[in-house]
Write a protein that holds these residues in place. Structure first.
Motif: not given
Length: 401
Positions: A328-335, A348-368
């Motif tokens: 579901p995450l598809g292809w990397p759009v940026l490095n 293409s299917g979401g933005s993945v973030y990793s920090g002190s709280k863990g690793t999570f994705v922000v996808a549509e409809p919330l990403r915009s």
């Protein structure tokens, strides 16, 4: 089969022609080689002016660059993903959509149109040529099957049939990995010779046109050989290599390989992504593309986003746990990007973030909405959980709210 001399093309050599490896499986099934617009532009380039008028049956003469028709719906099955019929579809659009549905290189379908009826370069094609455009369901020794009459049915039927041939369940007498005596001509008195069939694509072409060119056909280029010559598979090779390049290395694969190598070097080569641990591989989902694994990173290429690197670490682990580019995450759009509180990467299917709280994705409809508030560098900060959607409502928690 069209008389090759009518195309006005002269070929002096068939260097590289191998009867047992007419085209590689990778090239044969690379559906990414041409867009609809590129197919249309190719047709436009082959016929500068169509003669027009009416043919011998008083039907309008339409060159392939101008051809349109209403298509019909075909259900999905094990060989093709189906087709939704539409009004006034161009030949280019039909070929592109069928290629995507049946995982066949559109260049293969274009070459088959030329070798069977000369439709790509014909400036005064009679309407009947479209009705039996690829010779699908039209054996050498019997009338055409009426179920395959018509341009759309020819294109879809032939592409689907190629997948059936390659499956090897119902057709096994030219199976790859074995040597077969293949005829030179429908006249069995013309003889045969042993051919080691190297791959599924080559076996499919022999099921479709079960003859190999004899020495006279090979020596004639595009021209005529002798009374025992057959030209179908020779002309397939001729047109493909003249128009699109190698039958062994896909233009899509070649482009992807060069782009991935460029990104690899830009990221430091062996000192960056590390040593290669796989070949450049075709991936089918999310529009299709290519990837290559290295010891410290994976690099992906698509025509839409170019070559991008996914580095080893929490982002790649999260990505791989969700099937990578096929998921579901598809292809990397940026490095990967450094952020105030961690790292992130846009897919293409979401933005993945990793920090002190863990690793999570922000996808549509919330990403915009998240991006509108400056994303992870804004007041909301890093996500602290994946989004949850239920009853048409999606929610997600962030460090800032």
């Amino acid at each position: 089969m069209v008389d090759p001399a009518a195309s006005g093309i002269v070929k002096t050599t068939l260097a590289g022609f191998t009867p047992g490896n007419l085209i590689s499986d990778a090239v044969f099934t690379d559906k990414t080689t041409m867009t609809e617009a590129q197919i249309q532009a190719f047709f436009n380039s082959k016929v500068s002016r169509c003669q027009g008028g009416r043919d011998e049956n008083n039907e309008p003469i339409v060159c392939i660059k101008d051809f349109t028709m209403n298509t019909v719906t075909r259900p999905a099955d094990a060989y093709c993903s189906g087709y939704s019929g539409a009004a006034n579809e161009s030949a280019a659009r039909i070929i592109y959509r069928v290629a995507q549905a049946c995982n066949i290189n559109p260049q293969v379908l274009i070459v088959m149109l030329q070798k069977e009826q000369g439709l790509v370069t014909h400036i005064w094609p009679s309407a009947w040529r479209y009705r039996i455009a690829l010779g699908q369901g039209c054996p050498d020794t019997a009338p055409c099957d009426p179920n395959y009459i018509g341009f759309f049915h020819q294109i879809y039927g032939a592409a689907r049939q190629m997948q059936i041939y390659m499956e090897g369940k119902w057709f096994q007498w030219y199976a790859p990995g074995r040597t077969w005596n293949i005829l030179y001509n429908p006249n069995a008195n013309c003889g045969s010779s042993p051919v080691y069939v190297a791959n599924k694509a080559t076996s499919a072409l022999y099921y479709y046109t079960p003859y190999q060119p004899n020495a006279a056909a090979l020596n004639a280029g595009y021209g005529l050989g002798d009374g025992c010559s057959a030209y179908g598979n020779r002309n397939f090779y001729n047109y493909f290599t003249d128009w699109f390049g190698s039958t062994q290395v896909s233009s899509g694969l070649a482009t992807a390989t060069a782009a991935i190598q460029g990104e690899y070097l830009a990221q430091g080569g062996a000192a960056g992504p590390g040593a290669p641990v796989s070949d450049v591989t075709r991936l089918q989902q999310n529009g299709g593309g290519y990837g290559r694994a290295f010891s410290i990173a994976s690099i992906y290429w698509t025509g839409s986003f170019g070559a991008k690197t996914v580095w080893s670490g929490p982002l790649r682990e999260y990505y791989f746990a969700r099937q990578g580019a096929d998921g579901p995450l598809g292809w990397p759009v940026l490095n990967q990007q450094p952020l105030t509180q961690g790292i992130g990467q846009l897919f293409s299917g979401g933005s993945v973030y990793s920090g002190s709280k863990g690793t999570f994705v922000v996808a549509e409809p919330l990403r915009s909405g998240y991006f509108a508030q400056n994303g992870a560098n804004g007041e909301l900060g890093m996500p602290t959980a994946d989004q949850v959607c239920a009853g048409g409502v999606c929610s997600q928690t962030f460090e800032g709210g």
